[in-house]
Scaffold this active site. Structure first.
Site, PDB file in Angstrom:
ATOM      1  N   HIS A 186     -26.147 -10.588  11.401  1.00  0.00           N
ATOM      2  CA  HIS A 186     -24.681 -10.519  11.365  1.00  0.00           C
ATOM      3  C   HIS A 186     -24.032 -11.746  11.999  1.00  0.00           C
ATOM      4  O   HIS A 186     -22.846 -11.994  11.825  1.00  0.00           O
ATOM      5  CB  HIS A 186     -24.169  -9.220  12.003  1.00  0.00           C
ATOM      6  CG  HIS A 186     -24.153  -9.208  13.496  1.00  0.00           C
ATOM      7  ND1 HIS A 186     -25.136  -8.607  14.248  1.00  0.00           N
ATOM      8  CD2 HIS A 186     -23.268  -9.708  14.389  1.00  0.00           C
ATOM      9  CE1 HIS A 186     -24.845  -8.740  15.529  1.00  0.00           C
ATOM     10  NE2 HIS A 186     -23.721  -9.406  15.640  1.00  0.00           N
ATOM     11  N   GLU A 206     -29.171 -24.430  28.409  1.00  0.00           N
ATOM     12  CA  GLU A 206     -27.828 -24.322  28.992  1.00  0.00           C
ATOM     13  C   GLU A 206     -27.810 -23.296  30.118  1.00  0.00           C
ATOM     14  O   GLU A 206     -28.593 -22.344  30.133  1.00  0.00           O
ATOM     15  CB  GLU A 206     -26.824 -23.924  27.905  1.00  0.00           C
ATOM     16  CG  GLU A 206     -25.370 -23.801  28.378  1.00  0.00           C
ATOM     17  CD  GLU A 206     -24.795 -25.095  28.926  1.00  0.00           C
ATOM     18  OE1 GLU A 206     -25.140 -25.449  30.078  1.00  0.00           O
ATOM     19  OE2 GLU A 206     -24.019 -25.758  28.213  1.00  0.00           O
ATOM     20  N   ASN A 208     -24.458 -23.303  32.624  1.00  0.00           N
ATOM     21  CA  ASN A 208     -23.004 -23.192  32.760  1.00  0.00           C
ATOM     22  C   ASN A 208     -22.361 -24.019  31.655  1.00  0.00           C
ATOM     23  O   ASN A 208     -22.509 -25.237  31.618  1.00  0.00           O
ATOM     24  CB  ASN A 208     -22.569 -23.713  34.136  1.00  0.00           C
ATOM     25  CG  ASN A 208     -21.091 -23.479  34.414  1.00  0.00           C
ATOM     26  OD1 ASN A 208     -20.273 -23.430  33.503  1.00  0.00           O
ATOM     27  ND2 ASN A 208     -20.750 -23.340  35.682  1.00  0.00           N
ATOM     28  N   ASP A 252     -31.009  -6.236  10.652  1.00  0.00           N
ATOM     29  CA  ASP A 252     -30.082  -7.201  11.251  1.00  0.00           C
ATOM     30  C   ASP A 252     -30.878  -8.243  12.043  1.00  0.00           C
ATOM     31  O   ASP A 252     -30.901  -8.241  13.272  1.00  0.00           O
ATOM     32  CB  ASP A 252     -29.094  -6.455  12.144  1.00  0.00           C
ATOM     33  CG  ASP A 252     -27.957  -7.341  12.635  1.00  0.00           C
ATOM     34  OD1 ASP A 252     -27.851  -8.497  12.158  1.00  0.00           O
ATOM     35  OD2 ASP A 252     -27.173  -6.882  13.495  1.00  0.00           O
ATOM     36  N   SER A 349     -24.121 -11.307  20.846  1.00  0.00           N
ATOM     37  CA  SER A 349     -24.759 -10.834  19.627  1.00  0.00           C
ATOM     38  C   SER A 349     -25.882 -11.791  19.265  1.00  0.00           C
ATOM     39  O   SER A 349     -25.773 -13.005  19.441  1.00  0.00           O
ATOM     40  CB  SER A 349     -23.745 -10.807  18.477  1.00  0.00           C
ATOM     41  OG  SER A 349     -22.903  -9.695  18.575  1.00  0.00           O
TER      42      SER A 349
END
Length: 403
Positions: A186, A206, A208, A252, A349
Site C-alpha cells: 500500500h 538515518e 534524526n 500487502d 507504514s
C-alpha cells in the site's frame, strides 16, 4: 497517508496481588517489573564483566523506568546460583519471549523452502545475507523509553517520494540484502496514495531527519553516526495478488530494488528473514518490537527513530474484532498490540514487526511482519494493528529477488 499511525503502545497489566506490574521474562515466564536493585540475580549479573549473551538477556529483561533508572522483569524462582552468561534456551534456540523448554506449546510451522539442513537453495543463498551479517545487534546497553539508540535497528529505511510540491518521506521499510528493501504494497500502489507521487529514493542509516549529523552523548564524549545514505530505487515489485481496493488488504507486501549494491556499515545493515521452519508459526503471546519515524498522537511525524514493544494476538481474539468492520483476516496476516497507552501511534507504514531469535552463541533480529493497517484513531484498546506475515511470503521474496 492511511496507515502511518498504526503502532499501538504496549502497557503492562497490573497484578492484583502485587504492587508491581506483571511482565514476561526473556524466556516467557511471568515476572514482576521492578528496579534492578530489587532483583538480586539481575543486579549481580549487571555488576560483573558481561558477555554478549548476558548483555542481550539484560536488554530483553528491561521493562520500564523509575525516573532515569531502568526496571527489569524479575522472577523470584531464579535463584542466586544462576550461572553467569547462560540463558534459558533450548538446543535449537528460542524466539525472544517464547518459552524455550515447552516444545509442546510451540506454534505450528508452515512449509519452508529451505533444504533439510536449513540452508537456502543455491539460486537464493547468495542473494540474502547469512546470520553472520543480518540482524546483528550493535549497541550493548539496557535501554528503554520510546526513543531508539543511535545505532539500533540499522536496517530501518525511509522511503522518499517525489511530489509536485517537492520531496518527502512517507513510508518505511527494512533492508533485507545489499540490493532490496522490504515494505508494504500500500506504500507503492495504495488506494490513498496520490497518483502524482512517485517513489524516488530510499534513505538508509538515518536517525534524526532534521539534522545533518546525528550524535548522542556517551560516557563523556559524543557518539556520532555516519551521514545517511540516499539510494535511488530502480524497480518496484508489488505482490501480484495485492488489490489496493480490497478492504482485507491481503498480500500487502512489496520489494524495492536499489540502483546499486549498498555497503554494510555499523549504521547500515540488513535484517534477517524467517526462512527456517524454526522461525515460522503464529507467534501468539510473543512481545515483538516495532520501530520507525511515523506519526505520533499529535499528528506530527517524529524527527527521531522510535521504538516500542507490542504483544502478538491470536486470530481467535483479533479476527472477531475486525469482522465487525467486515474485514476478514487470513493466515498471511498477524495481529499485534491492542492495548491502550499514552504513547501510541509510533511507526511507519511498511515498517517492520521484529523479534530477536537466539541460536546458541548469538542473537539475530528477524523481520516477522510488515505494518499494514489498524484502527483510527490509533491506540484503541482491543483493536490490535494488522501486519503482513513475512514467513508466509518467503517463497515469493526468494522468487522475486535477483542479483
Amino acid at each position: 497517508m492511511r496507515g502511518l499511525w498504526i503502532f499501538l503502545n504496549v502497557a503492562f497489566v497490573y497484578s492484583q496481588t502485587s504492587k508491581y506490574e506483571s511482565c514476561r521474562t526473556p524466556d516467557g515466564k511471568l515476572g514482576e517489573c521492578k528496579a534492578i536493585s530489587q532483583c538480586h540475580y539481575i543486579s549481580v549479573m549487571a555488576e560483573q564483566s558481561l558477555s554478549y549473551s548476558t548483555i542481550m538477556f539484560l536488554k530483553k529483561s528491561q521493562c520500564g523506568f523509575e525516573g532515569r533508572n531502568p526496571k527489569v522483569c524479575c522472577m523470584d524462582e531464579y535463584d542466586d546460583n544462576r550461572k553467569e552468561d547462560t540463558l534459558p534456551t533450548s538446543e535449537d534456540g528460542y524466539m525472544a519471549g517464547f518459552p524455550a523448554s515447552s516444545t509442546k506449546e510451540r506454534p505450528p510451522v508452515y512449509p519452508s523452502i529451505t533444504k533439510p539442513d536449513g540452508t537456502f537453495p543455491v539460486s537464493s543463498r547468495n542473494l540474502l545475507p547469512d546470520r553472520s551479517v543480518c540482524g546483528t545487534a550493535t549497541e550493548n546497553r539496557i535501554v528503554g523509553g520510546q526513543v531508539a539508540e543511535l545505532d539500533e535497528f540499522p536496517w530501518m529505511a525511509l522511503i522518499e517520494y517525489r511530489k509536485p510540491s517537492g520531496s518527502g518521506f512517507h513510508c518505511g521499510g527494512v533492508l533485507i540484502s545489499k540490493r532490496y528493501i522490504l515494505t508494504a504494497a500500500h506504500c507503492v500502489k495504495g488506494r490513498d496514495l496520490p497518483k502524482t507521487w512517485q517513489i524516488s529514493n530510499v534513505r538508509l542509516g538515518e536517525y534524526n531527519t532534521q539534522t545533518a549529523k546525528d550524535c548522542i552523548p556517551q560516557s563523556g564524549y559524543e557518539y556520532c553516526s555516519d551521514p545517511p545514505l540516499d539510494v535511488p530505487v530502480s524497480e518496484v515489485v508489488v505482490h501480484e495478488m495485492y488489490d489496493p481496493f480490497d478492504q482485507n488488504q491481503y498480500h500487502d507486501i512489496a520489494l524495492l530494488r536499489l540502483e546499486y549494491d549498498v555497503q554494510f556499515t555499523t549504521f547500515i545493515k540488513p535484517i534477517c528473514l524467517p526462512t527456517s521452519e524454526k522461525l515460522q508459526g503464529n507467534y501468539v503471546g510473543i512481545n515483538m518490537t516495532v520501530a520507525g519515524w511515523g506519526k505520533t498522537e499529535t499528528k506530527s511525524e517524529s524527527k527521531v527513530k522510535l521504538k516500542l514493544q507490542v504483544p502478538v494476538r491470536s486470530m481467535d481474539e483479533c479476527g472477531p474484532v475486525y469482522s465487525t468492520k467486515n474485514v476478514k483476516l487470513s493466515k498471511g496476516q498477524l495481529c499485534a498490540g491492542g492495548i491502550e497507552g499514552k504513547d501510541s501511534c509510533r511507526g511507519d507504514s511498511g515498517g517492520p514487526l521484529m523479534t530477536l531469535y537466539y541460536v546458541p552463541s548469538d542473537y539475530n533480529w528477524y523481520a516477522t511482519g510488515v505494518v499494514s493497517f489498524g484502527p483510527s484513531p490509533c491506540g484503541v484498546a482491543g483493536w490490535p494493528g494488522v501486519y503482513t506475515k513475512v514467513s508466509e511470503y518467503i517463497p515469493w521474496i526468494l522468487k522475486t529477488i535477483k542479483a
